[in-house]
Design a protein around this motif. Structure first.
Motif, PDB file in Angstrom:
ATOM      1  N   ILE A  15      40.870 -20.740  10.639  1.00  0.00           N
ATOM      2  CA  ILE A  15      41.672 -21.784   9.996  1.00  0.00           C
ATOM      3  C   ILE A  15      40.802 -22.990   9.665  1.00  0.00           C
ATOM      4  CG2 ILE A  15      43.635 -23.350  10.252  1.00  0.00           C
ATOM      5  CD1 ILE A  15      44.847 -21.338  12.215  1.00  0.00           C
ATOM      6  N   GLY A  16      40.672 -23.277   8.367  1.00  0.00           N
ATOM      7  CA  GLY A  16      39.973 -24.492   7.940  1.00  0.00           C
ATOM      8  C   GLY A  16      38.473 -24.392   7.886  1.00  0.00           C
ATOM      9  N   ARG A  17      37.932 -23.198   7.949  1.00  0.00           N
ATOM     10  CA  ARG A  17      36.468 -23.042   7.923  1.00  0.00           C
ATOM     11  C   ARG A  17      35.981 -23.014   6.492  1.00  0.00           C
ATOM     12  NH1 ARG A  17      32.571 -18.830   7.965  1.00  0.00           N
ATOM     13  NH2 ARG A  17      30.759 -19.328   9.265  1.00  0.00           N
ATOM     14  N   ASP A  18      35.007 -23.856   6.186  1.00  0.00           N
ATOM     15  CA  ASP A  18      34.436 -23.902   4.847  1.00  0.00           C
ATOM     16  C   ASP A  18      33.537 -22.680   4.653  1.00  0.00           C
ATOM     17  OD1 ASP A  18      32.358 -24.510   2.762  1.00  0.00           O
ATOM     18  OD2 ASP A  18      33.484 -26.379   2.616  1.00  0.00           O
ATOM     19  N   PRO A  19      33.796 -21.852   3.641  1.00  0.00           N
ATOM     20  CA  PRO A  19      33.005 -20.627   3.477  1.00  0.00           C
ATOM     21  C   PRO A  19      31.557 -20.889   3.088  1.00  0.00           C
ATOM     22  CG  PRO A  19      34.468 -20.947   1.600  1.00  0.00           C
ATOM     23  CD  PRO A  19      34.847 -21.973   2.615  1.00  0.00           C
ATOM     24  N   HIS A  20      31.250 -22.075   2.594  1.00  0.00           N
ATOM     25  CA  HIS A  20      29.892 -22.384   2.154  1.00  0.00           C
ATOM     26  C   HIS A  20      29.045 -22.969   3.282  1.00  0.00           C
ATOM     27  CE1 HIS A  20      31.199 -21.527  -1.910  1.00  0.00           C
ATOM     28  NE2 HIS A  20      32.180 -22.402  -1.779  1.00  0.00           N
ATOM     29  N   THR A  37      47.624 -26.725  13.988  1.00  0.00           N
ATOM     30  CA  THR A  37      48.700 -27.150  14.882  1.00  0.00           C
ATOM     31  C   THR A  37      49.848 -26.153  14.869  1.00  0.00           C
ATOM     32  OG1 THR A  37      48.116 -29.483  14.597  1.00  0.00           O
ATOM     33  CG2 THR A  37      50.338 -29.003  15.366  1.00  0.00           C
ATOM     34  N   ALA A  38      50.197 -25.645  13.685  1.00  0.00           N
ATOM     35  CA  ALA A  38      51.259 -24.639  13.584  1.00  0.00           C
ATOM     36  C   ALA A  38      50.869 -23.372  14.340  1.00  0.00           C
ATOM     37  CB  ALA A  38      51.538 -24.328  12.121  1.00  0.00           C
ATOM     38  N   TRP A  39      49.591 -23.008  14.254  1.00  0.00           N
ATOM     39  CA  TRP A  39      49.107 -21.851  15.013  1.00  0.00           C
ATOM     40  C   TRP A  39      49.295 -22.083  16.511  1.00  0.00           C
ATOM     41  CZ3 TRP A  39      45.342 -21.831  18.758  1.00  0.00           C
ATOM     42  CH2 TRP A  39      44.910 -20.580  19.206  1.00  0.00           C
ATOM     43  N   PHE A  40      48.959 -23.272  16.976  1.00  0.00           N
ATOM     44  CA  PHE A  40      49.103 -23.591  18.396  1.00  0.00           C
ATOM     45  C   PHE A  40      50.563 -23.481  18.840  1.00  0.00           C
ATOM     46  CE2 PHE A  40      50.023 -26.949  21.565  1.00  0.00           C
ATOM     47  CZ  PHE A  40      49.297 -26.447  22.636  1.00  0.00           C
TER      48      PHE A  40
END
Length: 397
Positions: A15-20, A37-40
């Motif tokens: 979640i939220g990891r920049d692919p570059h 937060t929703a995942w948590f």
């Protein structure tokens, strides 16, 4: 339960990891931070934990007795700009995995165990570190918190509204009423820890200071060098002075953020704003460090025909964690090493608020942090889960 940790870690790390760059940009109340937060919340509800929130969005999910004070563990899900995967999330994932492990063992806590996720710990969006815990503990007034602005001018009040949170609810948190003890597990952010897991002794005093250098805008091609009033020069010499003074004092001083007006390639700047992060082993060293840097900035400004103004945006005093609790944790962990840290944490805020607080560190083999290269070995992470489960069992039996 390595399966629990590894699966949780894989799910959250996506979640939220920049692919570059491989880094994360989970600023408070942004889309990626809200997704984490929703995942948590989903993970907590799937485990039948009682999820409670306060007015600013701090979360604690409870297991065990429904009343009374208990032990809370956890950390934060937000990140610095282009930050690493471990700073914050390791403590949240380890807390969930430790609860899974204790349940699998058949352990029944005699006091509530809470798994917490506290908002905007890094301060990467609104410039205030440990924002959620400061508001929760009552050390940051609601009106001051709500007036904070991000880099685009959006206030915290507006950001909360956009996220569906009523700003009127921001204030001291009822979650802390049940927090009898707080234990935060965190990746160690230096190279001091040589064992898989350690225990924190203290947090260095630290602060963020805004340096505003004023000058005179002018043409880069036609203005004689001797006619310039260039605040960039004053800033540059101040940054060099900060580096030298920190080295002399055995402290830390970093100018990591800069804003230039009018920010044109062919113009002498009219203003440079720079933010200094300063840390030291004692308040006296930190104070003298800031005095030395400010003095040299003022002296250079006089030579450059510029001005300098220094504003403290946040200052955190030294935190000495309670020796009894610290030694108890080190004891149940078979003599785990005890070490201080120069990094700030929610644990420091809660400790200052009078809550018995401790920290566990998981080894960082390179010492790199606040970077996509931040890393901890899986075996050490699993040792951290085991250590946290052992500590929770001891505190909640």
């Amino acid at each position: 339960m390595s399966e629990s940790f590894e699966q949780l870690w894989t799910d959250l790390s996506a979640i939220g990891r920049d692919p570059h760059t491989g880094g994360y940009r989970r600023g408070g109340w942004t889309e990626t931070e809200r997704a984490a937060t929703a995942w948590f919340v989903d993970q907590c509800t799937s485990r039948g934990l009682d999820v409670q929130s306060d007015g600013i969005g701090n979360l604690v999910a409870w297991w065990g007795p429904s009343t009374g004070q208990g032990v809370v563990t956890g950390s934060h899900l937000d990140s610095v700009l282009d930050g690493g995967a471990f700073d914050g999330p390791l403590g949240v994932v380890s807390a969930l995995a430790a609860v899974d492990q204790l349940r699998a063992e058949g352990f029944q806590p005699s006091v509530p165990i809470g798994v917490g996720a506290f908002v905007e710990e890094e301060g990467s969006r609104f410039g205030m570190p440990c924002l959620g815990s400061r508001v929760a503990a009552g050390v940051l007034a609601p009106e001051k918190a709500l007036a904070l602005q991000d880099r685009t001018g959006v206030t915290l009040s507006d950001a909360l509204s956009d996220a569906g949170v009523d700003p009127a609810g921001v204030g001291p948190s009822p979650l802390l009423d049940r927090m009898g003890t707080f234990v935060e597990l965190h990746v160690e952010q230096g190279r001091a820890l040589t064992a898989p897991v350690g225990v924190a002794s203290s947090i260095w005093p630290h602060g963020r200071f805004r340096f505003t250098f004023g000058g005179e805008a002018n043409h880069a091609g036609t203005t004689l060098m001797e006619d310039r009033h260039d605040p960039m020069l004053t800033y540059a010499m101040t940054a060099l002075a900060a580096n030298k003074q920190a080295r002399l004092a055995g402290a830390r001083a970093t100018f990591g953020r800069l804003s230039v007006e009018p920010n044109g390639t062919n113009a002498v700047p009219s203003q440079v704003t720079a933010w200094l992060d300063a840390r030291a082993a004692s308040t006296e060293i930190l104070d003298s460090l800031l005095v030395a840097i400010t003095r040299q900035a003022a002296e250079r400004a006089e030579r450059d025909g510029t001005t300098v103004e220094v504003t403290a945006e946040s200052v955190s005093p030294v935190v000495d964690f309670p020796a009894g609790l610290r030694d108890r944790l080190a004891g149940v962990l078979d003599g785990a090493p005890i070490l201080p840290t120069g990094a700030g944490h929610d644990a420091g805020v809660f400790s200052d608020a009078g809550i018995p607080t401790a920290m566990l560190f998981v080894r960082n083999p390179t010492g790199v942090s606040h970077s996509p290269a931040e890393h901890a070995e899986m075996d050490d992470c699993l040792a951290g889960v085991d250590a946290l489960a052992t500590v929770l069992k001891d505190l909640a039996r």
